[in-house]
Scaffold this active site. Structure first.
Site, PDB file in Angstrom:
ATOM      1  N   ASP A 175     -46.425 -25.853  24.654  1.00 16.94           N
ATOM      2  CA  ASP A 175     -45.581 -27.030  24.802  1.00 16.94           C
ATOM      3  C   ASP A 175     -46.058 -27.843  26.015  1.00 16.94           C
ATOM      4  OD1 ASP A 175     -41.992 -27.423  24.565  1.00 16.94           O
ATOM      5  OD2 ASP A 175     -43.505 -28.857  25.243  1.00 16.94           O
ATOM      6  N   LEU A 203     -52.129 -20.654  23.265  1.00 19.18           N
ATOM      7  CA  LEU A 203     -52.645 -21.533  22.225  1.00 19.18           C
ATOM      8  C   LEU A 203     -51.676 -22.669  21.955  1.00 19.18           C
ATOM      9  CD1 LEU A 203     -53.537 -18.533  19.936  1.00 19.18           C
ATOM     10  CD2 LEU A 203     -55.036 -19.655  21.579  1.00 19.18           C
ATOM     11  N   ASN A 261     -39.037 -13.918  26.104  1.00 17.50           N
ATOM     12  CA  ASN A 261     -39.418 -14.996  27.011  1.00 17.50           C
ATOM     13  C   ASN A 261     -40.478 -14.421  27.937  1.00 17.50           C
ATOM     14  OD1 ASN A 261     -39.701 -16.925  28.970  1.00 17.50           O
ATOM     15  ND2 ASN A 261     -37.516 -17.302  29.221  1.00 17.50           N
ATOM     16  N   SER A 262     -41.742 -14.570  27.538  1.00 21.14           N
ATOM     17  CA  SER A 262     -42.799 -13.905  28.295  1.00 21.14           C
ATOM     18  C   SER A 262     -42.938 -14.482  29.693  1.00 21.14           C
ATOM     19  CB  SER A 262     -44.129 -14.000  27.556  1.00 21.14           C
ATOM     20  OG  SER A 262     -44.579 -15.328  27.563  1.00 21.14           O
ATOM     21  N   LEU A 311     -41.198 -17.038  21.540  1.00 16.96           N
ATOM     22  CA  LEU A 311     -39.823 -17.319  21.948  1.00 16.96           C
ATOM     23  C   LEU A 311     -38.906 -17.538  20.748  1.00 16.96           C
ATOM     24  CD1 LEU A 311     -38.450 -17.660  24.706  1.00 16.96           C
ATOM     25  CD2 LEU A 311     -38.905 -20.076  24.556  1.00 16.96           C
TER      26      LEU A 311
END
Lengths: 213, 251
Positions: free
Chosen positions: A113, A110, A90-91, A58
């Site tokens: 957040d 990985l 923004n996946s 992002l």
């Protein structure tokens, strides 16, 4: 490669299986800029040179950093690192724009957040609803790897995956036999940092299955 | 002047008027119109207005209605919107048979073809489902709880449709996407299996519908969008079959 980054429509399948990375915004620490991202992507590149892999990030600055890192590796290692790249996106919103149904063989999340506040739990990169979309782009038998150093998030991700009808946990034997699992904590910058500080990591590795009706 | 408007924001929502909505009974027995928070039904067979007694709590909608539909079997009618209450009516007796509370304002509704399920989408992009199988029209109003069915991440869902054979539920959003999801036998556990995405619009998708022909009874999906096109889709593969430009052209 530039075409891929600017064209949001579904990319044509090259016939090669693909892996995909997701690096959500790590719990923000301004001192982390420059600590090095793309660790796992780069480690896996030479381990599986026939497989295409893409990192989705992002943050502009981090994307640029990883891009420069890959370009530098290609120059210093001719013929290598051609199978990896990174894209700023923004996946969570646009995964189906990048990948066809069942196109991916592996997905990595990985140290995402943690979004500690309950009202922000729906923004977590692993959630019951987003797992529907990840199940869509992962082929049957494909594997999703998650790791975090936040225990509460680790419990959350594991619980979401356990409750989703299209994912089942890998057995202990399967985990030990998978060469990629060890890399989750050893090949990532975040994982190395946690190990240095004597912290714990929490993994959840699940396989995409056909739901039993 | 600006400060005054901000203070009055809570009490003076009528500054922005919700678009009027119209829905027609599948057999053309009646027509329903929603204007703001007001719902009006006209009986076409009896050629008279219908008065809607509403014993549900709270009675009548208290804020702008954003979505109204008749069920395909002509027995049910649904209204929902900014007051966060989804009202399910009998389209025969015009009694409100159920009220469902939504956490957020509702942007779209759909009724399964067999009338057994009602789905609605809220402003967070979550689609909810309500099970109507244990309701009969003679009961007193039943308050029902909705279960989450699926979600479009951080997007507002503009339209919900069931496929003609009832196998799929289609959801369209403001981020140009159309999602085709298998509608399972037990929808209260969620609809997790995505059949396809219909991608191609370059602006928000505003509406969805199905067109069926004798040759193709399972129907084609048609969508309208802010990109001034109407597009035709095959929902099984998500393929775009045709695009029709409807923007204003210079003559």
């Amino acid at each position: 490669m530039l075409e891929q980054e600017t064209n949001p429509t579904i990319s044509k399948s090259t016939g090669l299986p693909r892996k995909r990375f997701y690096r959500a915004r790590a719990h923000s620490n301004p001192l982390n800029i420059g600590c090095g991202f793309g660790g796992l992507l780069i480690s896996l590149s030479t381990l599986f040179p026939e497989v295409l892999m893409i990192g989705m990030e992002l943050r502009d600055k981090v994307t640029e950093y990883v891009k420069e890192r890959i370009l530098a590796l290609r120059v210093s290692n001719p013929g290598q690192y051609q199978n990896i790249s990174v894209v700023r996106t923004n996946s969570m919103k646009y995964i189906p724009n990048y990948f066809e149904k069942g196109q991916l063989t592996k997905m990595f999340f990985l140290f995402p957040d943690p979004h500690f506040k309950e009202k922000n739990h729906r923004r977590r990169v692993i959630s019951p609803h987003l797992l529907d979309e990840y199940a869509y782009v992962l082929g049957v038998g494909g594997i999703i790897y998650t790791i975090t150093d936040v225990e509460e998030l680790g419990d959350w991700m594991r619980s979401c995956l356990e409750n989703h009808p299209m994912f089942e946990a890998l057995t202990k034997e399967e985990l030990e036999a998978d060469p990629v699992v060890k890399l989750l904590s050893s090949a990532t910058e975040e994982g190395q940092k946690v190990a240095r500080n004597g912290g714990q990591t929490f993994q959840a590795v699940f396989r995409r299955i056909v739901p039993t009706s | 002047m600006e400060e005054k408007q901000i203070e009055e924001k809570e009490t003076n929502r009528n500054v922005e008027v919700a678009p009027a909505l119209i829905a027609v009974h599948p057999n053309q027995n009646s027509v329903a119109v929603a204007i703001g928070s007001d719902l009006r039904v006209y009986d076409l067979l009896g050629d008279c207005a219908v008065s809607l007694p509403d014993d549900s709590s709270p009675p009548f909608h208290k804020d702008s209605i954003r979505a109204i539909r008749y069920g395909a079997n002509g027995k049910l009618f649904v209204s929902a919107g900014d007051d966060k209450v989804v009202k399910i009516w009998s389209a025969e007796s015009w009694k409100c048979i159920s009220a469902v509370c939504s956490e957020k304002r509702v942007s779209a509704v759909a009724i399964s073809n067999d009338g057994q399920h009602v789905c609605f989408a809220d402003k967070f992009g979550v689609v909810w489902v309500v099970d109507l199988r244990d309701i009969n029209g003679n009961q007193a109003v039943v308050d029902k709880k909705a279960a989450p069915l699926l979600a479009h991440y951080c997007s507002i869902i503009t339209s919900l449709e069931f496929s003609p054979d009832g196998q799929f539920i289609i959801s369209a959003d403001r981020d140009f996407k159309i999602r085709v999801t298998v509608f399972p036998k037990g929808p209260l556990d969620g609809a997790h299996e995505i059949q396809s995405f219909c991608l191609g619009h370059t602006e928000f998708v505003s509406c969805l519908d199905f067109v069926c022909t004798v040759d193709y009874p399972q129907g084609y999906l048609v969508s309208g969008s802010g990109d001034s096109t109407v597009r035709l889709w095959d929902i099984i593969s998500g393929s775009l079959l045709d695009t029709c430009e409807v923007g204003a052209k210079d003559i």
